[in-house]
Scaffold this motif. Structure first.
Motif, PDB file in Angstrom:
ATOM      1  N   LYS A 248      14.553  -3.094  64.435  1.00  6.79           N
ATOM      2  CA  LYS A 248      14.430  -1.471  64.573  1.00  6.79           C
ATOM      3  C   LYS A 248      14.980  -0.742  63.860  1.00  6.79           C
ATOM      4  CE  LYS A 248      14.892   1.981  68.071  1.00  6.79           C
ATOM      5  NZ  LYS A 248      15.343   2.263  69.334  1.00  6.79           N
ATOM      6  N   THR A 249      16.228  -1.106  63.722  1.00 11.02           N
ATOM      7  CA  THR A 249      17.184  -0.360  62.571  1.00 11.02           C
ATOM      8  C   THR A 249      16.805  -0.617  61.368  1.00 11.02           C
ATOM      9  OG1 THR A 249      19.005  -0.549  64.267  1.00 11.02           O
ATOM     10  CG2 THR A 249      19.651   0.294  62.261  1.00 11.02           C
ATOM     11  N   ALA A 250      16.431  -1.651  60.838  1.00  7.59           N
ATOM     12  CA  ALA A 250      16.165  -1.941  59.353  1.00  7.59           C
ATOM     13  C   ALA A 250      14.856  -1.236  59.294  1.00  7.59           C
ATOM     14  CB  ALA A 250      15.962  -3.451  59.338  1.00  7.59           C
ATOM     15  N   LYS A 251      13.913  -1.266  59.861  1.00  4.56           N
ATOM     16  CA  LYS A 251      12.712  -0.747  59.744  1.00  4.56           C
ATOM     17  C   LYS A 251      12.904   0.998  59.620  1.00  4.56           C
ATOM     18  CE  LYS A 251       8.134  -0.040  61.881  1.00  4.56           C
ATOM     19  NZ  LYS A 251       7.750   1.160  61.642  1.00  4.56           N
ATOM     20  N   LEU A 252      13.847   1.518  60.620  1.00  2.00           N
ATOM     21  CA  LEU A 252      14.016   2.950  60.696  1.00  2.00           C
ATOM     22  C   LEU A 252      14.693   3.335  59.182  1.00  2.00           C
ATOM     23  CD1 LEU A 252      14.024   5.835  61.881  1.00  2.00           C
ATOM     24  CD2 LEU A 252      16.205   4.939  62.931  1.00  2.00           C
ATOM     25  N   TRP A 253      15.576   2.790  59.028  1.00  2.00           N
ATOM     26  CA  TRP A 253      16.604   2.767  57.921  1.00  2.00           C
ATOM     27  C   TRP A 253      15.820   2.707  56.538  1.00  2.00           C
ATOM     28  CZ3 TRP A 253      22.128   0.819  58.841  1.00  2.00           C
ATOM     29  CH2 TRP A 253      22.861   1.529  59.774  1.00  2.00           C
ATOM     30  N   SER A 254      15.007   1.662  56.574  1.00  2.00           N
ATOM     31  CA  SER A 254      14.053   1.472  55.449  1.00  2.00           C
ATOM     32  C   SER A 254      13.174   2.690  54.995  1.00  2.00           C
ATOM     33  CB  SER A 254      13.042   0.291  55.411  1.00  2.00           C
ATOM     34  OG  SER A 254      13.906  -0.799  55.331  1.00  2.00           O
ATOM     35  N   GLU A 255      12.752   3.087  56.252  1.00  2.00           N
ATOM     36  CA  GLU A 255      11.932   4.722  55.912  1.00  2.00           C
ATOM     37  C   GLU A 255      12.499   5.742  55.728  1.00  2.00           C
ATOM     38  OE1 GLU A 255       9.912   4.467  59.786  1.00  2.00           O
ATOM     39  OE2 GLU A 255       8.467   2.941  59.405  1.00  2.00           O
ATOM     40  N   LEU A 256      13.758   5.763  56.172  1.00  2.00           N
ATOM     41  CA  LEU A 256      14.536   7.050  56.010  1.00  2.00           C
ATOM     42  C   LEU A 256      14.993   7.074  54.690  1.00  2.00           C
ATOM     43  CD1 LEU A 256      16.510   7.367  59.288  1.00  2.00           C
ATOM     44  CD2 LEU A 256      14.753   8.914  58.629  1.00  2.00           C
ATOM     45  N   ASN A 257      15.368   5.797  54.133  1.00  2.00           N
ATOM     46  CA  ASN A 257      15.913   5.819  52.819  1.00  2.00           C
ATOM     47  C   ASN A 257      15.034   5.378  51.741  1.00  2.00           C
ATOM     48  OD1 ASN A 257      19.068   6.137  53.307  1.00  2.00           O
ATOM     49  ND2 ASN A 257      18.440   4.823  55.093  1.00  2.00           N
ATOM     50  N   ASN A 258      13.811   5.068  52.002  1.00  2.00           N
ATOM     51  CA  ASN A 258      12.901   4.411  50.863  1.00  2.00           C
ATOM     52  C   ASN A 258      13.382   3.475  50.122  1.00  2.00           C
ATOM     53  OD1 ASN A 258      10.250   4.534  49.754  1.00  2.00           O
ATOM     54  ND2 ASN A 258      10.798   6.039  48.014  1.00  2.00           N
ATOM     55  N   ALA A 259      13.975   2.382  50.867  1.00  2.00           N
ATOM     56  CA  ALA A 259      14.587   1.341  50.407  1.00  2.00           C
ATOM     57  C   ALA A 259      14.352   0.236  51.238  1.00  2.00           C
ATOM     58  CB  ALA A 259      16.201   1.585  50.318  1.00  2.00           C
ATOM     59  N   PRO A 260      14.249  -1.129  50.599  1.00  2.00           N
ATOM     60  CA  PRO A 260      13.934  -2.397  51.506  1.00  2.00           C
ATOM     61  C   PRO A 260      15.269  -2.816  52.233  1.00  2.00           C
ATOM     62  CG  PRO A 260      14.332  -2.763  49.019  1.00  2.00           C
ATOM     63  CD  PRO A 260      14.413  -1.445  49.194  1.00  2.00           C
ATOM     64  N   ILE A 261      15.380  -2.338  53.341  1.00  2.00           N
ATOM     65  CA  ILE A 261      16.449  -2.910  54.243  1.00  2.00           C
ATOM     66  C   ILE A 261      15.805  -3.945  55.187  1.00  2.00           C
ATOM     67  CG2 ILE A 261      18.163  -2.003  55.954  1.00  2.00           C
ATOM     68  CD1 ILE A 261      18.052   0.642  54.436  1.00  2.00           C
ATOM     69  N   LEU A 262      16.451  -5.056  55.132  1.00  2.00           N
ATOM     70  CA  LEU A 262      16.100  -6.119  56.025  1.00  2.00           C
ATOM     71  C   LEU A 262      17.013  -6.347  57.337  1.00  2.00           C
ATOM     72  CD1 LEU A 262      15.403  -8.587  53.137  1.00  2.00           C
ATOM     73  CD2 LEU A 262      13.838  -7.203  54.330  1.00  2.00           C
ATOM     74  N   PRO A 263      16.343  -6.887  58.128  1.00  2.00           N
ATOM     75  CA  PRO A 263      17.324  -7.247  59.481  1.00  2.00           C
ATOM     76  C   PRO A 263      18.560  -7.759  59.381  1.00  2.00           C
ATOM     77  CG  PRO A 263      14.846  -7.360  60.145  1.00  2.00           C
ATOM     78  CD  PRO A 263      14.881  -7.239  58.490  1.00  2.00           C
ATOM     79  N   GLU A 264      18.552  -8.750  58.279  1.00  2.00           N
ATOM     80  CA  GLU A 264      20.106  -9.573  58.156  1.00  2.00           C
ATOM     81  C   GLU A 264      20.851  -8.393  57.209  1.00  2.00           C
ATOM     82  OE1 GLU A 264      16.714 -11.087  55.096  1.00  2.00           O
ATOM     83  OE2 GLU A 264      16.689 -10.575  57.211  1.00  2.00           O
ATOM     84  N   HIS A 265      20.439  -7.350  56.684  1.00  2.00           N
ATOM     85  CA  HIS A 265      21.464  -6.434  56.444  1.00  2.00           C
ATOM     86  C   HIS A 265      22.037  -5.563  57.265  1.00  2.00           C
ATOM     87  CE1 HIS A 265      18.519  -6.142  52.583  1.00  2.00           C
ATOM     88  NE2 HIS A 265      19.336  -7.460  52.599  1.00  2.00           N
TER      89      HIS A 265
END
Length: 110
Positions: A31-48
């Motif tokens: 959930k956090t990876a998805k939200l942060w990816s959208e907010l930062n327009n960057a590929p953030i994965l759950p393992e990050h």
């Protein structure tokens, strides 16, 4: 001041990355990876999404470890948090966070 107050004054204990890490909650990581990816327009994965706190030894998110300009500035100046910096009241970098979350000043001065 609590050890879990980040360099910028945000409370790491309230951060979803920290909560997901200490509780090993993969659903929260996703959930956090998805939200942060959208907010930062960057590929953030759950393992990050692993962090034990900005000022603690241990794992940190990539952003907190090396991209956060506030943390890098604090490390460079040798201060624990921006609350120890003589430029707190005039700093444009921390000013952006304070304008979005004025409560961090209480954490930095507490």
């Amino acid at each position: 001041m609590k050890d879990m107050i980040g360099c910028c004054g945000l409370d790491c204990e309230k951060c979803d990355a920290y909560i997901a890490t200490i509780s090993d909650d993969n659903a929260l990581r996703e959930k956090t990876a998805k939200l942060w990816s959208e907010l930062n327009n960057a590929p953030i994965l759950p393992e990050h999404i692993n962090c034990e706190g900005c000022r603690k030894n241990g794992v940190k998110t990539v952003f907190c470890e090396s991209l956060c300009s506030i943390r890098q500035c604090a490390l460079k100046k040798g201060v624990s948090t921006c609350g120890e910096c003589s430029e707190l009241e005039t700093c444009s970098i921390i000013g952006e966070i304070v304008s979005n979350n004025p409560d961090i000043l209480k954490n930095l001065k507490g």
